[in-house]
Scaffold this motif. Structure first.
Motif, mmCIF file in Angstrom:
data_model
loop_
_atom_site.group_PDB
_atom_site.id
_atom_site.type_symbol
_atom_site.label_atom_id
_atom_site.label_comp_id
_atom_site.label_asym_id
_atom_site.label_seq_id
_atom_site.Cartn_x
_atom_site.Cartn_y
_atom_site.Cartn_z
ATOM 1 N N ASP A 132 2.666 33.085 -0.513
ATOM 2 C CA ASP A 132 3.980 33.492 -0.023
ATOM 3 C C ASP A 132 4.650 32.431 0.841
ATOM 4 O O ASP A 132 5.865 32.215 0.745
ATOM 5 N N PHE A 133 3.881 31.770 1.680
ATOM 6 C CA PHE A 133 4.464 30.775 2.586
ATOM 7 C C PHE A 133 4.092 29.344 2.187
ATOM 8 O O PHE A 133 4.256 28.412 2.976
ATOM 9 N N GLY A 134 3.606 29.174 0.965
ATOM 10 C CA GLY A 134 3.382 27.851 0.423
ATOM 11 C C GLY A 134 2.215 27.088 1.014
ATOM 12 O O GLY A 134 2.144 25.861 0.879
ATOM 13 N N THR A 135 1.269 27.788 1.641
ATOM 14 C CA THR A 135 0.127 27.094 2.237
ATOM 15 C C THR A 135 -0.927 26.724 1.197
ATOM 16 O O THR A 135 -1.791 25.880 1.457
ATOM 17 N N LYS A 136 -0.863 27.343 0.023
ATOM 18 C CA LYS A 136 -1.776 27.018 -1.068
ATOM 19 C C LYS A 136 -0.962 26.926 -2.348
ATOM 20 O O LYS A 136 -0.104 27.768 -2.612
ATOM 21 N N LYS A 137 -1.257 25.914 -3.151
ATOM 22 C CA LYS A 137 -0.525 25.698 -4.405
ATOM 23 C C LYS A 137 -1.514 25.166 -5.436
ATOM 24 O O LYS A 137 -2.186 24.165 -5.191
ATOM 25 N N ASN A 138 -1.563 25.837 -6.624
ATOM 26 C CA ASN A 138 -2.478 25.328 -7.650
ATOM 27 C C ASN A 138 -1.964 25.496 -9.078
ATOM 28 O O ASN A 138 -2.586 26.166 -9.890
ATOM 29 N N PRO A 139 -0.884 24.816 -9.450
ATOM 30 C CA PRO A 139 -0.050 23.892 -8.680
ATOM 31 C C PRO A 139 1.375 24.412 -8.605
ATOM 32 O O PRO A 139 1.684 25.510 -9.044
ATOM 33 N N ALA A 140 2.258 23.548 -8.069
ATOM 34 C CA ALA A 140 3.703 23.749 -8.151
ATOM 35 C C ALA A 140 4.290 22.571 -8.928
ATOM 36 O O ALA A 140 4.030 21.410 -8.594
ATOM 37 N N LEU A 141 5.057 22.878 -9.981
ATOM 38 C CA LEU A 141 5.773 21.861 -10.754
ATOM 39 C C LEU A 141 7.253 22.115 -10.575
ATOM 40 O O LEU A 141 7.715 23.250 -10.740
ATOM 41 N N ARG A 142 8.011 21.089 -10.257
ATOM 42 C CA ARG A 142 9.430 21.310 -9.976
ATOM 43 C C ARG A 142 10.243 20.058 -10.271
ATOM 44 O O ARG A 142 9.711 18.955 -10.428
ATOM 45 N N ILE A 143 11.563 20.275 -10.301
ATOM 46 C CA ILE A 143 12.535 19.185 -10.258
ATOM 47 C C ILE A 143 13.176 19.287 -8.882
ATOM 48 O O ILE A 143 13.993 20.179 -8.636
ATOM 49 N N PRO A 144 12.797 18.450 -7.941
ATOM 50 C CA PRO A 144 13.237 18.639 -6.554
ATOM 51 C C PRO A 144 14.713 18.328 -6.348
ATOM 52 O O PRO A 144 15.320 17.554 -7.086
ATOM 53 N N LYS A 145 15.264 18.960 -5.306
ATOM 54 C CA LYS A 145 16.645 18.712 -4.902
ATOM 55 C C LYS A 145 16.719 17.718 -3.754
ATOM 56 O O LYS A 145 17.806 17.390 -3.293
ATOM 57 N N ASP A 146 15.562 17.256 -3.305
ATOM 58 C CA ASP A 146 15.495 16.276 -2.229
ATOM 59 C C ASP A 146 16.281 15.027 -2.620
ATOM 60 O O ASP A 146 16.200 14.541 -3.745
ATOM 61 N N GLU A 147 17.051 14.488 -1.692
ATOM 62 C CA GLU A 147 17.910 13.336 -1.996
ATOM 63 C C GLU A 147 17.123 12.152 -2.536
ATOM 64 O O GLU A 147 17.566 11.458 -3.456
#
Length: 265
Positions: A132-147
């Motif tokens: 829920d709060f992202g302390t564990k990830k197995n895994p996360a795949l994304r296209i980030p919005k970070d600049e």
């Protein structure tokens, strides 16, 4: 059929030639008469391919044809049977997402590989199995919005106190079909775009198991994020595939598979 199924099947003699073993699975042929041929996936559980979603279904749950039974429920606005990467069907997310059942087969704490095709102009989560709060990830795949990394492919794993990231150099949210791969081999994570490795990093903390329903197109954390775009041929393996295999999965020629169909000759 040539170049797709491998052999041309233009006449009855072609169908009856015995040269179709690469198209059929003898273990599911019972009950089919001699004038029919069944094409598609073998319905046998595999200890390597644990998720296989061709995205062909018109309605209902999105089928997993790996034999593991990891079907996905559809939530929100999702379009089915849109044009896919191989001129077959794909699934388009328009504010909706796919939620897969909480499966031990997808609860990775050791080697894994993900493979899928994506076409989007958006940023957001491709696959999320996070607490829920992202302390564990197995895994996360994304296209980030970070600049700094906007529009690139990113994989994150986290076992507790710190995360490990691998990111591509290629921008993939340009409205074109891209094959993406993500791999963990026990010591490193790496990401691939169109068959080429573009990012690798040594893992700080190995991923750990935890109960969660993975999602395609939306995060499983409380900070809800979504991805709008098309997804096709989504696969997960419980092993670290060789790079040569990932390259083959990224090819847009040769053979492909759809869900099982039965056809008269």
């Amino acid at each position: 059929a040539k170049g797709v199924l491998g052999d041309r099947l233009d006449s009855e003699s072609d169908w009856d030639s015995g040269n179709t073993s690469h198209l059929t699975h003898s273990s599911i042929q019972k009950g089919i008469d001699s004038d029919q041929l069944r094409l598609g996936y073998e319905t046998k559980a595999s200890d390597k391919l644990v998720l296989n979603m061709p995205m062909e279904s018109a309605s209902g749950a999105v089928k997993d044809v790996s034999g593991q039974g990891n079907e996905a429920a559809v939530s929100g606005t999702v379009s089915r049977q849109v044009d896919g990467v191989f001129s077959t069907n794909a699934t388009e997310l328009n504010g909706g997402y796919l939620e897969i059942q909480d499966s031990q087969a997808l609860n990775f704490a050791s080697n894994f590989t993900f493979s899928t095709w994506v076409k989007t102009t958006d940023s957001g989560p491709l696959y999320s199995r996070e607490t829920d709060f992202g302390t564990k990830k197995n895994p996360a795949l994304r296209i980030p919005k970070d600049e700094a990394f906007d529009g690139r492919l990113e994989m994150e794993v986290r076992g507790g106190s710190s995360s490990t990231f691998a990111r591509s150099s290629t921008v993939i949210n340009n409205g074109k079909w891209h094959h993406i791969g993500a791999r963990y081999n026990g010591t490193h994570i790496s990401v691939y775009v169109d068959g080429s490795r573009e990012g690798i990093n040594s893992v700080n903390e190995k991923p750990v198991k935890f109960p969660k329903k993975p999602r395609i197109g939306e995060t499983t954390t409380t900070a809800t994020e979504k991805l709008n775009g098309q997804i096709d041929q989504f696969k997960a393996f419980n092993q670290s595939l060789k790079e040569s295999r990932i390259k083959k999965l990224a090819q847009r020629k040769g053979s492909f598979q759809t869900e099982t169909i039965t056809t008269d000759k």
